[in-house]
Design a protein around this motif. Structure first.
Motif, PDB file in Angstrom:
ATOM      1  N   SER A 134       3.351   8.874  -8.205  1.00  0.00           N
ATOM      2  CA  SER A 134       3.541   9.089  -7.156  1.00  0.00           C
ATOM      3  C   SER A 134       2.731   9.498  -6.555  1.00  0.00           C
ATOM      4  O   SER A 134       0.953  10.419  -6.260  1.00  0.00           O
ATOM      5  N   GLU A 135       2.987   8.182  -5.099  1.00  0.00           N
ATOM      6  CA  GLU A 135       1.238   8.058  -4.240  1.00  0.00           C
ATOM      7  C   GLU A 135       1.503   9.712  -3.109  1.00  0.00           C
ATOM      8  O   GLU A 135       1.070  10.040  -2.567  1.00  0.00           O
ATOM      9  N   MET A 136       3.269  10.036  -3.037  1.00  0.00           N
ATOM     10  CA  MET A 136       3.025  11.494  -2.780  1.00  0.00           C
ATOM     11  C   MET A 136       2.475  12.965  -2.814  1.00  0.00           C
ATOM     12  O   MET A 136       1.181  13.257  -2.012  1.00  0.00           O
ATOM     13  N   LEU A 137       2.323  12.836  -3.838  1.00  0.00           N
ATOM     14  CA  LEU A 137       1.053  14.146  -4.900  1.00  0.00           C
ATOM     15  C   LEU A 137      -0.384  13.395  -4.021  1.00  0.00           C
ATOM     16  O   LEU A 137      -0.818  15.050  -4.277  1.00  0.00           O
ATOM     17  N   ARG A 138      -0.691  12.275  -4.710  1.00  0.00           N
ATOM     18  CA  ARG A 138      -2.638  11.937  -4.417  1.00  0.00           C
ATOM     19  C   ARG A 138      -2.502  12.069  -3.117  1.00  0.00           C
ATOM     20  O   ARG A 138      -3.345  12.878  -3.088  1.00  0.00           O
ATOM     21  N   TYR A 139      -1.848  11.860  -1.469  1.00  0.00           N
ATOM     22  CA  TYR A 139      -2.037  12.129  -0.278  1.00  0.00           C
ATOM     23  C   TYR A 139      -1.744  13.365  -0.232  1.00  0.00           C
ATOM     24  O   TYR A 139      -2.974  14.117   0.259  1.00  0.00           O
ATOM     25  N   ALA A 140      -0.941  14.442  -0.909  1.00  0.00           N
ATOM     26  CA  ALA A 140      -1.369  15.554  -0.734  1.00  0.00           C
ATOM     27  C   ALA A 140      -2.372  16.073  -1.439  1.00  0.00           C
ATOM     28  O   ALA A 140      -3.381  16.983  -1.029  1.00  0.00           O
ATOM     29  N   PHE A 141      -2.514  15.687  -2.323  1.00  0.00           N
ATOM     30  CA  PHE A 141      -3.694  16.378  -3.204  1.00  0.00           C
ATOM     31  C   PHE A 141      -5.421  15.619  -2.421  1.00  0.00           C
ATOM     32  O   PHE A 141      -5.706  17.018  -2.605  1.00  0.00           O
ATOM     33  N   ALA A 142      -5.493  14.664  -1.960  1.00  0.00           N
ATOM     34  CA  ALA A 142      -6.111  14.179  -1.005  1.00  0.00           C
ATOM     35  C   ALA A 142      -6.701  14.839  -0.164  1.00  0.00           C
ATOM     36  O   ALA A 142      -7.709  15.476   0.478  1.00  0.00           O
ATOM     37  N   GLU A 143      -5.475  15.526   0.605  1.00  0.00           N
ATOM     38  CA  GLU A 143      -5.597  16.438   1.558  1.00  0.00           C
ATOM     39  C   GLU A 143      -6.231  17.751   1.635  1.00  0.00           C
ATOM     40  O   GLU A 143      -6.811  17.857   2.368  1.00  0.00           O
ATOM     41  N   LEU A 144      -5.539  18.528   0.166  1.00  0.00           N
ATOM     42  CA  LEU A 144      -6.114  19.364  -0.478  1.00  0.00           C
ATOM     43  C   LEU A 144      -7.593  19.185  -0.495  1.00  0.00           C
ATOM     44  O   LEU A 144      -8.673  20.454   0.413  1.00  0.00           O
ATOM     45  N   GLU A 145      -8.568  18.499  -1.021  1.00  0.00           N
ATOM     46  CA  GLU A 145      -9.379  17.757  -0.998  1.00  0.00           C
ATOM     47  C   GLU A 145     -10.411  18.272   0.107  1.00  0.00           C
ATOM     48  O   GLU A 145     -11.689  18.493   0.043  1.00  0.00           O
ATOM     49  N   GLU A 146      -9.878  17.313   1.423  1.00  0.00           N
ATOM     50  CA  GLU A 146     -10.156  17.090   2.620  1.00  0.00           C
ATOM     51  C   GLU A 146     -10.604  18.066   3.100  1.00  0.00           C
ATOM     52  O   GLU A 146     -11.409  18.259   3.662  1.00  0.00           O
TER      53      GLU A 146
END
Length: 770
Positions: free
Chosen positions: A315-327
Motif C-alpha cells: 500500500s503506497e497510500m499508507l506509506r505516504y501517510a506514514f511519511a507525512e506523519l513523520e515529517e
C-alpha cells in the motif's frame, strides 16, 4: 492417510494466489484439522493463520489442540502470538481456562498468578459487550479465595466490591444480572453501608444499561464469524464496513459520558476488534492512526502505521501517510527512510515515487538535493515524462526559475516527443510565459512526428491556440490542416474536409457560452453523428431517436444538453395499447384493440348477441363459455364503464337490486341465462347515465332487496343443498349499508336531498371511488 489427503490440498488452496483467500476452503481445512493428531494438524493451522492472522476461531482451535495433549509450552507460545491481536472473548476464556489449569495446584502463588491473569484479561476484553461471563467468573474466583484472618477477609471483600463496581458500569449483556448480584452482595455485607454505595452507583448502572441497549443495536449488525479478506466490493463486505463505521462513530461520541481516558480505551478496543475483520482495509488503518495522532498519542499512531505496513506491504497510500506523519513531527530521517523504501526496487518503482521523493527532498534538504536526485535518476526505466513535467513545474512555480523549467521541458522533449500528453503540458507551460512563437514551433515539431491517430488532441489544442493568439486567416488554415490530417484516420473520408456549421460554433464559443441555443446545439451534434455514420447500416431506432452516446467529433463540438447526448430514448413508434386479452409474444394494433373492446362491451350489454357469436373475437367467446350463468347475468347488468374502474357504489346497488337467476353449485353451466327483463335493463342503464353524479337508490327498493335476502338466508339455513345467489352474501349488503349511512349523514348536513359518491369508508377505497 488423512494427512496425505489434507496437506496437499492445503498447500494448493491456501498458498495459491487464486484461492489464497478462499473462505470456504479455509473452513473445510479447519474442520478437517479437528480430526487429525496435533502433529499433523499444526502445519494446516500455520498455513491458515499465515493467510488469516486475525481469525480468532482458528487460533482457538489450534490452541485447544495443544491443550488436549497437555503441551503447555506450545500453548503458551501460541497465546503469546495471538492474544493481543485477537480481542475475542471465547479465545480469552480459553486462555484463562488454561491459566487456571496450570496454577490450580500451586497454592497461594498459583492463586495470585490466576488473579493477575484475570486482571490482564479484563484490561483487554473487559469492555466487550459479551464480557459478562468473564466478570461473573472473575467475581466467583474472588469469592472462592480463602481468607485466613480478618485482614485477608477485608481485602477479599474490597476486591469483590471493586470487581462488581467495575462490572456494573460496563455495558454488557449481563449488566442487569451483575447489578442484582451486586445488590445482594452489599446487602449481605452491611445493609446500612449498602444503601449509600448502591445509591452512588445506581445512576452509573442506569447509564451503562441504556448505553448497552444502544450498543447492542450496532453489534447485532456485525458478523463476528467473518474472516478477514481483501475487499472485493461485495454487498456483504460493504454492509460489514458500514456496521463497523457506525459502531466506531457511536463509541467516539462517548455516549456513557465517562472520563476521556476510559472513553479512549473503549475506542481503541473497538478499532482493534474492527481490524480483526477489516484487516485488509487501508482506510481503517489510516483512521485508527490519525485518531491516535489527533488524540495526542503520536507514538501509538506510529505503531499503528507500522502494523498497517506489515499487514498491507504494497500500500503506497499508507506509506505516504506514514511519511507525512513523520515529517510533520520533525522526524525527517524516518520519513526519508519511508520514501526510500518505495525506491529500493528499481523494476517496480513507480514514476509517482520519484516525483514525491523529489518534492520531499526539496522541502527538507533544498533545491540542490532535489536537482541532484533528478539528474541521477533519469536513467531509471520507470522515469517517465511525468517526472520531467513535475520537476519542471516545481522549478517554475516554487523556485521561480522559468529558464530551468524550459531546459527541463526541452530535455524531456528529446525523449518524449511521441507523447501527446507531454506536448500539451509543455504547451501549457509556454502559454504561462506568453511565448506564442515557441508554442507554434512546438506544435509544428510535434505534429510532424506524431502519427495522425495520436495527434487529435494536439490538433485541437493547436486550433484553440490560434483562436486565442492568431488571426482569422491563421485559424482557418490550421483548421483546414487539421481536417486534412484527421480525414485519413476515420472512415468518413472526404466528408471530413467539408466546411460545416459546427466549425463556426467551435470557433465562436467561449467556455460555456455558445452562439446558438441548446436545441440548435443538440441538432448540430446529431447531424455530426449522422454524417459520421451515413454510410453505415444504422438501426432504425437509432436514426429515429438520435445517437445513444455522442462522441466528440474532429471539431470537438459537444452538446451542452447532457440529456440528449447521453440518454438512450425508447422507440415510441413501437408502442401499443395494453390489452389484457393479448397473449404474451403477440402484438395487437391499436385499431384491433379498440374494435375488440367495443365488441366486448356490446357482448356484456346483450348476452344473446354474445351467444350468437359472429362479431366477437375467439378469446372472448372462450371466456364466456367458462363463465357461470349467475356471474354472466350479473355482468350483463353492469353499465358501460367510463374510466379505468367502475364506480363501487353502482356495482353494489346493482348487486342488491338485480334479481339474478340462481345456478346450482358444483355444476358447470350448460346454457346461458335468458335476457334480463326490459325494466331491469332500463334501470341499469339509467344508473349508468353519468360517471360524475348518481341518484341514490330509493329506500323502498333497498328494503325489498333486504327482505329478499333475509328470506333466502333462511332457506339456505334450512337446507344446505339449496342454491346460493349473489344477494345471499351478507358482506356486500352490510358494506353498502355502511356507505349509505355515511353518505346519508353527509346529505343531511348539506340539506341538498341527494348524496355524493365521492367519499369512501376507508382510505384504501377512497382512491378508487372518486
Amino acid at each position: 492417510m488423512a494427512s496425505s489427503s489434507v496437506e496437499p490440498e492445503s498447500e494448493e488452496n491456501i498458498t495459491g494466489v487464486a484461492d489464497k483467500y478462499n473462505v470456504e476452503t479455509a473452513e473445510i481445512l479447519a474442520n478437517s484439522a479437528l480430526h487429525l493428531p496435533v502433529a499433523q494438524a499444526a502445519p494446516i493451522y500455520e498455513q491458515l493463520l499465515s493467510v488469516f492472522p486475525t481469525a480468532a476461531k482458528f487460533w482457538k482451535q489450534y490452541v485447544e489442540a495443544y491443550m488436549a495433549v497437555n503441551n503447555d509450552d506450545a500453548t503458551k507460545q501460541l497465546f503469546s502470538r495471538c492474544l493481543l491481536i485477537c480481542l475475542q472473548v471465547p479465545l480469552w476464556r480459553c486462555y484463562i481456562r488454561f491459566i487456571r489449569k496450570v496454577y490450580e495446584k500451586k497454592g497461594a502463588e498459583g492463586q495470585e498468578e490466576t488473579r493477575k491473569a484475570f486482571d490482564f484479561m479484563l484490561s483487554h476484553v473487559g469492555s466487550d459487550i459479551s464480557s459478562g461471563p468473564i466478570w461473573l467468573e472473575y467475581i466467583t474466583f474472588l469469592k472462592s479465595l480463602p481468607a485466613l484472618n480478618a485482614q485477608e477477609e477485608s481485602q477479599r471483600m474490597i476486591a469483590i466490591r471493586k470487581a462488581y463496581q467495575r462490572a456494573v458500569v460496563t455495558p454488557t449483556h449481563h449488566v442487569e444480572q451483575l447489578w442484582k448480584d451486586y445488590e445482594n452482595f452489599e446487602n449481605s455485607v452491611s445493609r446500612q453501608l449498602a444503601k449509600g454505595l448502591l445509591s452512588e452507583y445506581q445512576s452509573k448502572y442506569t447509564s451503562a444499561r441504556a448505553v448497552y441497549r444502544e450498543r447492542k443495536k450496532y453489534c447485532e449488525e456485525i458478523d463476528w464469524n467473518m474472516l478477514a479478506v481483501p475487499p472485493t466490493g461485495s454487498y456483504k463486505e460493504e454492509q460489514q464496513w458500514i456496521a463497523w463505521k457506525r459502531l466506531l462513530t457511536f463509541e467516539k461520541g462517548n455516549p456513557q459520558r465517562i472520563d476521556t481516558a476510559s472513553s479512549n480505551k473503549r475506542i481503541i478496543f473497538t478499532y482493534e476488534q474492527c481490524l480483526m475483520y477489516l484487516y485488509h482495509y487501508p482506510d481503517i488503518w489510516y483512521d485508527y492512526a490519525t485518531w491516535n495522532a489527533k488524540s495526542g498519542s503520536i507514538d501509538a499512531a506510529i505503531k499503528v502505521f507500522q502494523r498497517a505496513l506489515k499487514a498491507l506491504p504494497d500500500s503506497e497510500m499508507l506509506r505516504y501517510a506514514f511519511a507525512e506523519l513523520e515529517e510533520s513531527r520533525g522526524a525527517i530521517a524516518a520519513a526519508k527512510k519511508l520514501y526510500e523504501s518505495l525506491l529500493t526496487d528499481s523494476i517496480n518503482t513507480t514514476a509517482l515515487a520519484h516525483i514525491q521523493f523529489i518534492r520531499f527532498l526539496r522541502r527538507t534538504e533544498g533545491v540542490e538535493a532535489a536537482r541532484k536526485y533528478f539528474l541521477d535518476a533519469r536513467k531509471s526505466p520507470n522515469f517517465t515524462y511525468h517526472v520531467y513535467v513535475a520537476y519542471a513545474l516545481m522549478a517554475f512555480c516554487q523556485d521561480k526559475d522559468p529558464k530551468l523549467a524550459h531546459n527541463v521541458f526541452e530535455a524531456g522533449l528529446k525523449r518524449f516527443m511521441h507523447e501527446p500528453a507531454y506536448i500539451l503540458e509543455y504547451a501549457d507551460f509556454l502559454s504561462r510565459l506568453n511565448d506564442d512563437r515557441n508554442i507554434r514551433a512546438l506544435f509544428e515539431r510535434a505534429l510532424s512526428s506524431l502519427p495522425p491517430e495520436e495527434s487529435i488532441e494536439v490538433w485541437k489544442r493547436f486550433t484553440q491556440f490560434e483562436q486565442m493568439y492568431g488571426d482569422l486567416d491563421s485559424t482557418l488554415k490550421v483548421e483546414q490542416r487539421r481536417k486534412e490530417a484527421l480525414s485519413r484516420t476515420g472512415e468518413e473520408g472526404a466528408s471530413a474536409l467539408e466546411d460545416s456549421l459546427q466549425d463556426v460554433v467551435s470557433r465562436y464559443s467561449f467556455m460555456d457560452l455558445w452562439p446558438c441555443s441548446s436545441k440548435d446545439l443538440d441538432h448540430l451534434v446529431r447531424q455530426e453523428w449522422l454524417v459520421k455514420n451515413i454510410n453505415k447500416k444504422v438501426d432504425k431506432s437509432a436514426l429515429s431517436n438520435g445517437p445513444g452516446i455522442v462522441d466528440k467529433g474532429p471539431t470537438g463540438l459537444t452538446s451542452n444538453s447532457t440529456t440528449s447526448a447521453t440518454v438512450i430514448y425508447p422507440d415510441t413508434s413501437q408502442m401499443v395499447i395494453y390489452d389484457p386479452r393479448q397473449k404474451p409474444g403477440t402484438g395487437i394494433s391499436p385499431s384491433t384493440t379498440a374494435t375488440g373492446a367495443s365488441s366486448a362491451l356490446n357482448a356484456l350489454s346483450n348476452p344473446m348477441v354474445a351467444t350468437g357469436g359472429g362479431g366477437i373475437m375467439n378469446p372472448f367467446d372462450e371466456m364466456l363459455k367458462a363463465t357461470s350463468p349467475a356471474l354472466f347475468a350479473f355482468l350483463a347488468n353492469l353499465p358501460a364503464v367510463e374510466g379505468p374502474t367502475p364506480n363501487v357504489d353502482i356495482v353494489l346497488s346493482i348487486c342488491l337490486q338485480s334479481d339474478i337467476p340462481t345456478g346450482q353449485m358444483g355444476k358447470s353451466p350448460t346454457t346461458y341465462p335468458t335476457p334480463i327483463p326490459t325494466g331491469a335493463a332500463r334501470s341499469a342503464s339509467g344508473i349508468s347515465g353519468s360517471n360524475k353524479s348518481h341518484p341514490t337508490p330509493s329506500g323502498s327498493s333497498l328494503k325489498q332487496s333486504r327482505d329478499k335476502q333475509s328470506l333466502k338466508r333462511k332457506d339456505i339455513g334450512q337446507d344446505d343443498d339449496e342454491t346460493t345467489t349473489v344477494q345471499s352474501q351478507p358482506q356486500p349488503r352490510d358494506f353498502f349499508r355502511i356507505r349509505q349511512m355515511k353518505k346519508a349523514r353527509g346529505a343531511a348536513s348539506s340539506q341538498t336531498g341527494s348524496a355524493s359518491y365521492g367519499s369512501a369508508v376507508s382510505g384504501d377505497l377512497s382512491g378508487s371511488t372518486g
